[in-house]
Design an enzyme around this catalytic site. Sequence first.
Site, PDB file in Angstrom:
ATOM      1  N   CYS A   1      55.740  37.224  65.756  1.00 30.13           N
ATOM      2  CA  CYS A   1      55.990  35.857  66.232  1.00 30.13           C
ATOM      3  C   CYS A   1      55.390  34.807  65.310  1.00 30.13           C
ATOM      4  CB  CYS A   1      55.468  35.699  67.663  1.00 30.13           C
ATOM      5  SG  CYS A   1      53.680  35.856  67.809  1.00 30.13           S
TER       6      CYS A   1
ATOM      7  N   ARG B   1      63.588  30.039  67.339  1.00 33.60           N
ATOM      8  CA  ARG B   1      62.821  29.207  68.272  1.00 33.60           C
ATOM      9  C   ARG B   1      63.548  27.890  68.545  1.00 33.60           C
ATOM     10  NH1 ARG B   1      57.503  30.118  69.482  1.00 33.60           N
ATOM     11  NH2 ARG B   1      58.081  28.579  71.054  1.00 33.60           N
TER      12      ARG B   1
ATOM     13  N   GLN C   1      58.843  32.414  73.181  1.00 32.84           N
ATOM     14  CA  GLN C   1      58.906  33.234  71.967  1.00 32.84           C
ATOM     15  C   GLN C   1      59.808  34.442  72.198  1.00 32.84           C
ATOM     16  OE1 GLN C   1      57.408  32.785  68.754  1.00 32.84           O
ATOM     17  NE2 GLN C   1      58.889  34.416  68.336  1.00 32.84           N
TER      18      GLN C   1
ATOM     19  N   ARG D   1      51.540  24.089  76.563  1.00 30.63           N
ATOM     20  CA  ARG D   1      50.785  25.193  75.953  1.00 30.63           C
ATOM     21  C   ARG D   1      49.342  25.043  76.379  1.00 30.63           C
ATOM     22  NH1 ARG D   1      50.942  27.704  69.914  1.00 30.63           N
ATOM     23  NH2 ARG D   1      52.851  28.517  70.868  1.00 30.63           N
TER      24      ARG D   1
ATOM     25  N   HIS E   1      54.144  34.367  76.806  1.00 36.79           N
ATOM     26  CA  HIS E   1      54.777  33.473  75.826  1.00 36.79           C
ATOM     27  C   HIS E   1      56.295  33.650  75.930  1.00 36.79           C
ATOM     28  CE1 HIS E   1      55.167  30.841  72.560  1.00 36.79           C
ATOM     29  NE2 HIS E   1      54.700  31.550  71.566  1.00 36.79           N
TER      30      HIS E   1
ATOM     31  N   ASP F   1      51.612  41.346  66.581  1.00 37.98           N
ATOM     32  CA  ASP F   1      51.063  39.994  66.712  1.00 37.98           C
ATOM     33  C   ASP F   1      49.612  40.076  66.250  1.00 37.98           C
ATOM     34  OD1 ASP F   1      50.583  37.345  67.490  1.00 37.98           O
ATOM     35  OD2 ASP F   1      50.482  37.784  69.631  1.00 37.98           O
TER      36      ASP F   1
HETATM   37  N1  NVA Z   1      48.947  35.954  70.714  1.00 34.26           N
HETATM   38  C1  NVA Z   1      48.941  34.769  69.890  1.00 34.26           C
HETATM   39  C2  NVA Z   1      50.311  34.209  69.792  1.00 34.26           C
HETATM   40  C3  NVA Z   1      50.425  33.009  68.889  1.00 34.26           C
HETATM   41  C4  NVA Z   1      51.827  32.451  68.842  1.00 34.26           C
HETATM   42  C5  NVA Z   1      47.986  33.747  70.479  1.00 34.26           C
HETATM   43  O1  NVA Z   1      47.972  33.564  71.706  1.00 34.26           O
HETATM   44  O2  NVA Z   1      47.230  33.136  69.728  1.00 34.26           O
HETATM   45  N1   CP Z   2      54.991  31.854  67.460  1.00 31.72           N
HETATM   46  C1   CP Z   2      54.420  30.692  67.856  1.00 31.72           C
HETATM   47  O1   CP Z   2      54.380  30.353  69.044  1.00 31.72           O
HETATM   48  O2   CP Z   2      53.898  29.976  66.829  1.00 31.72           O
HETATM   49  P1   CP Z   2      53.025  28.657  66.956  1.00 31.72           P
HETATM   50  O3   CP Z   2      51.694  29.057  67.526  1.00 31.72           O
HETATM   51  O4   CP Z   2      52.918  28.152  65.537  1.00 31.72           O
HETATM   52  O5   CP Z   2      53.714  27.696  67.864  1.00 31.72           O
END
Ligand code: NVA
Ligand code: CP
Length: 305
Positions: free
Chosen positions: A261, A289, A133, A103, A130, A221
């Site tokens: 998500c 997940r 997800q 990540r 992502h 989101d």
């Molecule tokens: N769009 C959000 C998704 C979090 C799972 C982010 O990147 O923070």
């Molecule tokens: N949806 C998701 O990726 O959640 P986290 O940021 O908690 O991993």
Amino acid sequence: MTRHLLGLADLGREGLVRLLDASDRWLETRGAPAAARPLAGKTIALVFEKASTRTRVSLEVAVAELGGHPLVLTSSGSQMARGEPVADTARVLGRMAHAITFRTGGEDRLLDMARWSGVPVLNALTDRSHPMQLLADLMTIRRIRGRLEGLRYVWIGDGNNMAWSWIEAAGLLGLELVLACPEGYEPDARAVELARERGGRVEVVRDPERAVTGADVVSTDVFTSMGQEGEAAARLAAFEGFRVTSRLVARASADAVVLHCLPAHRGEEIDADVLEGPRSAVWDQAEARLHTAKAALVWALGVDG
Ligand code: NVA
Ligand code: CP
């Protein structure tokens, strides 16, 4: 050849469907006494340069339940936050771990991890996409509606990393996807074009009410993603009218499924009564997940027989 899951396209259409089938099997056999342990003897490095709850927990539990060893590395607890190049981290991890989930922010960092590690790398979220997800989102829809084809998918809000992966899914599976985004926050035009070329019916509109009319799936989101905190006030203003409310969802089809998500900001991009309401599938989506993480790891490591 090393199998990376950097985006959904790495799976191809058939591979994506097979992976969803495998995810269903992981769900159905969870806890069985003779459950398979295809990662026995393998260490999977779970590398996080951004915060995470679901992704970290699902991956850590998935690796453990598959018989492997999950090794969690955060940027602040490693030399990454002190500027060690990804290429160096990648080469060290690749000598010791059998796969890496990553990540991070920039796509260049994800690509460097894949290029230099020599082991499978799975995208656990970047600023661009992502995909892991989306596997869970598709699994959730398929289990509720029995199919993915022939549904009207609607995305309300930011044309962000989640939107990118929805667009990629629409292209791969030939889905109808309407994204309602405010001006200046549309998804990447090349991603939309590519999805259309692959057979997805992808449309970007301004009006959430028009988009949501007749929707089978309504997804949203956060308005401010990780790394964009400095833009939060401007974003809140720009996204006025894009909150998923019960009034908006009333325009969707009677059995529409609402996805998020998570983490969610109640009263910002979605109202609490929708998130907790009868159409919301967010907790199944979160659980998915785990099952999809197992299927993705097994696919990437080629231990699926
Ligand atoms: N769009 C959000 C998704 C979090 C799972 C982010 O990147 O923070
Ligand atoms: N949806 C998701 O990726 O959640 P986290 O940021 O908690 O991993």
